[in-house]
Write an enzyme that holds these catalytic residues in place. Structure first.
Site, PDB file in Angstrom:
ATOM      1  N   HIS A 304      42.695  73.572 109.346  1.00 20.46           N
ATOM      2  CA  HIS A 304      42.034  74.400 108.340  1.00 20.46           C
ATOM      3  C   HIS A 304      41.585  73.490 107.211  1.00 20.46           C
ATOM      4  O   HIS A 304      42.394  72.745 106.652  1.00 20.46           O
ATOM      5  CB  HIS A 304      43.021  75.456 107.829  1.00 20.46           C
ATOM      6  N   HIS A 347      50.425  77.082  99.863  1.00 23.75           N
ATOM      7  CA  HIS A 347      50.212  75.867  99.086  1.00 23.75           C
ATOM      8  C   HIS A 347      50.506  76.090  97.605  1.00 23.75           C
ATOM      9  O   HIS A 347      50.618  77.217  97.125  1.00 23.75           O
ATOM     10  CB  HIS A 347      48.781  75.333  99.268  1.00 23.75           C
ATOM     11  N   GLU A 353      43.608  79.389  90.001  1.00 24.86           N
ATOM     12  CA  GLU A 353      42.642  80.161  90.781  1.00 24.86           C
ATOM     13  C   GLU A 353      42.614  81.621  90.337  1.00 24.86           C
ATOM     14  O   GLU A 353      43.604  82.342  90.467  1.00 24.86           O
ATOM     15  CB  GLU A 353      43.005  80.103  92.267  1.00 24.86           C
ATOM     16  N   HIS A 378      46.429  82.964  90.621  1.00 28.70           N
ATOM     17  CA  HIS A 378      47.436  82.035  91.119  1.00 28.70           C
ATOM     18  C   HIS A 378      47.306  80.781  90.273  1.00 28.70           C
ATOM     19  O   HIS A 378      46.383  79.984  90.459  1.00 28.70           O
ATOM     20  CB  HIS A 378      47.232  81.762  92.612  1.00 28.70           C
ATOM     21  N   HIS A 384      51.539  80.187  96.552  1.00 29.78           N
ATOM     22  CA  HIS A 384      50.822  81.360  97.072  1.00 29.78           C
ATOM     23  C   HIS A 384      50.350  81.081  98.487  1.00 29.78           C
ATOM     24  O   HIS A 384      50.405  79.955  98.974  1.00 29.78           O
ATOM     25  CB  HIS A 384      49.655  81.756  96.173  1.00 29.78           C
TER      26      HIS A 384
END
Length: 450
Positions: A304, A347, A353, A378, A384
């Site tokens: 990813h 992460h 964010e 976050h 999160h």
């Protein structure tokens, strides 16, 4: 007298009746006029401008900024801005806040809110801004404010400009008409608009009530991110950004001018409309972009990629590779990676964010609670990731090519920790239990099984 003209695509062309028109390209040196010959040729400030207009320069960067980042436009207007002025009085900003702002202190935890409902009372864009977070310092020209706007009426005989910040509009419900002194921009959900610092505008509602997200960028102007190894194509392509052609009002009628300066709102009464630019040229101008034209890239075999591959616009800082703000979207796209956990991984991040959902379902939050019009925070170095429903489903599903459809989420990501406003901390839409979603994850560890 009220005269509104919408011209063709370039200087010297004739107006196109009743059509909002645009010039294509990002950061180009544009030129456009609403009356033939209104734009001087070969010079910026002639002794006498055509039609008795005034020449005025609007600078978005220091005069000596490098050519690649130097921003300015020349405006040819019925009256210069110094004539659109008066005795200003400070007015109540309502729930609009500016960094630095430390109204409350909350324990470190992920936060999420349900959508803020539209007010029942007639509410203009200026009256309906509800700031959720602030970061940095507007006076130092660094950081951002993330807000929700709620509007149920058009601004009538009202004009506004923001001296503190560049403004990024992200509609979620309802269309907006942004009548700027550079021309007219129409946007609807799925599109965005950027209004540079100092540009006057009126916000109208052509199709009823509207709700959306507003990012105030105190720092360097938004620009397109570097593509690096991606090369010359994909992501947000310059040709898809649209800047309005010149349009003007010649209207002698009482008009209210509100200026956001130094974190405060100041207001004066004018006898005429300041949206009176008949022609302009330069590269400092508002623009719009259709997020559905974003061409995403991603893994085609395994793993990813970092969410930075979804950056539409970035506001750079003085530190290379560290953004003052990144505007990131998560659009429709194919998921094809083999033997890979496809939603975003768990992460912790030095960047903070602020996330909103324009439509559909976000693939890392499938257990409900994150709905269009909602938003989450976050913050710096807080953990999160996917909720339990998303994790269990993605861990067990048979991996086939799968297209994520009918989804559009975004992030305002910044290097600064974001401070939550009192309004947001006390809003009934704050989901009190959201920070506990990770506690529901099951233990799967078995030392006897690989």
């Amino acid at each position: 007298m009220n005269v509104t003209l919408r011209p063709g695509l370039a200087a010297g062309t004739t107006p196109a009746a009743n059509e909002t028109a645009y010039l294509s390209g990002f950061g180009n040196g544009f030129e456009t006029e609403a009356l033939p010959g209104a734009l001087p040729v070969g010079r910026n400030s002639p002794q006498r401008c055509a039609y008795g207009l005034y020449a005025e320069q609007l600078s978005g960067s220091p005069f000596t900024a490098p050519r690649a980042s130097n921003e300015r436009s020349w405006l040819y207007r019925i009256r210069p801005t110094v004539a659109h002025w008066g005795r200003f009085e400070r007015v109540d900003p309502g729930l609009w806040r500016t960094a630095p702002c430390a109204e409350v202190e909350l324990p470190p935890a992920p936060l999420r809110w349900d959508p803020i409902p539209l007010p029942e009372a007639p509410t203009s864009f200026l009256e309906g801004i509800r700031t959720v977070t602030t970061a940095g310092d507007a006076g130092s020209m660094a950081g951002l404010a993330a807000s929700i706007y709620l509007a149920t009426r058009s601004m009538t005989d009202e004009v506004f400009y923001n001296a503190d910040a560049e403004m990024l509009f992200v509609p979620q419900q309802g269309a907006l008409r942004l009548w700027t002194e550079f021309g007219i921009i129409d946007i609807a959900p799925g599109e965005i608009a950027v209004i540079p610092r100092g540009v006057k505008l009126r916000v109208e509602l052509p199709a009823g009530p509207a709700r959306g997200y507003l990012c105030e960028n105190y720092g360097g102007a938004f620009t397109l991110p570097e593509r690096g190894p991606i090369g010359a194509n994909c992501l947000a392509n310059p040709r898809d950004f649209l800047t309005p052609v010149a349009a003007y009002e010649d209207r002698d009628a009482p008009t209210q001018l509100t200026v956001k300066w130094g974190g405060a709102l100041w207001r004066t009464e004018l006898p005429h409309s300041p949206l009176d630019v008949v022609a302009w040229h330069g590269n400092y101008a508002p623009y719009k972009y259709d997020l559905r034209r974003y061409s995403p890239v991603g893994p085609v075999l395994f793993d990813h990629a970092d969410p930075s591959i979804f950056t539409v616009l970035t506001s750079p800082s003085e530190t290379p590779g560290t953004a003052n703000i990144d505007f990131v979207i998560f659009p429709e796209r194919w998921m094809v990676a083999e033997n890979t956990f496809r939603p975003p991984w768990y992460h912790m991040n030095v960047m903070s964010e602020f996330m909103g959902l324009i439509e559909g379902v976000y693939d890392a939050k499938t257990g409900g609670g994150f709905v269009p019009g909602g938003f989450s925070l976050h913050n710096t170095m807080l953990p999160h990731g996917p909720d339990m429903a998303a994790f269990e489903a993605a861990s067990a599903v048979e991996l086939k090519p799968h297209k994520l459809e009918n989804t559009l989420a975004f992030m305002f990501e910044t290097r600064f920790p974001q401070k939550v406003t009192r309004f947001a901390a006390e809003a009934p839409q704050l989901q009190q239990a959201y920070g506990d979603y990770g506690l529901g994850l099951h233990r799967h560890f078995d030392p006897k099984r690989a």
